[in-house]
Design a protein around this motif. Structure first.
Motif, mmCIF file in Angstrom:
data_model
loop_
_atom_site.group_PDB
_atom_site.id
_atom_site.type_symbol
_atom_site.label_atom_id
_atom_site.label_comp_id
_atom_site.label_asym_id
_atom_site.label_seq_id
_atom_site.Cartn_x
_atom_site.Cartn_y
_atom_site.Cartn_z
ATOM 1 N N LEU A 255 -3.801 7.027 -3.447
ATOM 2 C CA LEU A 255 -3.723 5.747 -2.747
ATOM 3 C C LEU A 255 -3.496 4.649 -3.771
ATOM 4 N N ASP A 256 -2.524 3.792 -3.519
ATOM 5 C CA ASP A 256 -2.313 2.590 -4.325
ATOM 6 C C ASP A 256 -2.465 1.388 -3.406
ATOM 7 N N VAL A 257 -3.248 0.414 -3.831
ATOM 8 C CA VAL A 257 -3.371 -0.846 -3.106
ATOM 9 C C VAL A 257 -3.044 -1.947 -4.098
ATOM 10 N N VAL B 181 0.853 -1.189 0.000
ATOM 11 C CA VAL B 181 0.000 0.000 0.000
ATOM 12 C C VAL B 181 0.889 1.240 0.000
ATOM 13 N N LEU C 280 -10.801 -5.335 -4.898
ATOM 14 C CA LEU C 280 -10.829 -4.839 -3.523
ATOM 15 C C LEU C 280 -11.993 -5.427 -2.743
ATOM 16 N N ALA D 100 -8.044 -0.722 1.896
ATOM 17 C CA ALA D 100 -8.338 0.581 1.282
ATOM 18 C C ALA D 100 -8.920 1.543 2.317
ATOM 19 N N TYR E 252 -7.885 7.367 -6.050
ATOM 20 C CA TYR E 252 -7.531 5.972 -6.287
ATOM 21 C C TYR E 252 -7.772 5.682 -7.762
#
Length: 182
Positions: free
Chosen positions: A81-83, A67, A127, A99, A117
């Motif tokens: 945000l990167d997941v 993350v 997700l 997330a 995102y």
């Protein structure tokens, strides 16, 4: 007031340490990221640039995602945000909790207007956001055939969560376990 929670009932995000680069890179590979840089290039920039980076794990210590909160813009008051979720955990709900922890952490730590995102539909679906969680992520743009990975072009969806919505209707903090005292 928001608190920068690092765990929920089933997952936790732990800030990366210097030696976590190879683990993070392995998670990128298992997330099906189109064309990650070489390991050497990744390690050369790992943990630099004022980013907040985390390794996400299940309660039993199984690593499930890398993350990152990146490209924080203090003038525009936003962060990305990167997941990068291990495909083995796609659709299990772990990605949704990760997330939510990332969004909450960003709003708790910085004076932001929104958290952005960007993902293909497959990445967003992986997700496992459902119900109210999914409604928090407003789709702002669609870039057709923008990402090339896994041998094909994918549409890129740009989503955001704004602070007002998060504070008004975000994940109830009582859904996070009490912080451990040390």
């Amino acid at each position: 007031m928001l608190f920068p929670h690092l765990k929920s009932a089933s997952v936790r995000i732990t800030p990366v340490r210097t030696g976590d680069g190879p683990r993070a890179y392995d998670l990128l590979l298992h997330a099906g990221v189109g064309a990650p840089p070489t390991l050497d290039a990744f390690l050369a920039q790992f943990g630099r640039g004022g980013k907040a980076q985390f390794i996400a794990e299940t309660a039993d210590g199984d690593p499930v995602a890398f993350v990152s909160l990146r490209d924080r813009d203090t003038a525009a008051r936003r962060v990305h945000l990167d997941v990068h979720l291990d495909v083995a955990h796609a659709g299990t709900g772990a990605g949704a909790e990760i997330a939510m922890l990332g969004v909450n952490y960003a709003f708790a730590m910085w004076d932001l207007k929104k958290v952005c995102y960007e993902a293909t539909s497959a990445e967003f679906d992986a997700l496992g956001l459902t119900g109210e969680q999914a409604k928090l992520f407003c789709e702002e743009a669609l870039l057709r055939d923008h990402v090339y990975q896994q041998g094909r072009f994918w549409d890129l969806h740009v989503h955001s969560v704004d602070r007002d919505t998060w504070e008004r209707t975000g994940v109830t903090l009582s859904s996070f376990p009490e912080q451990e005292t040390r």
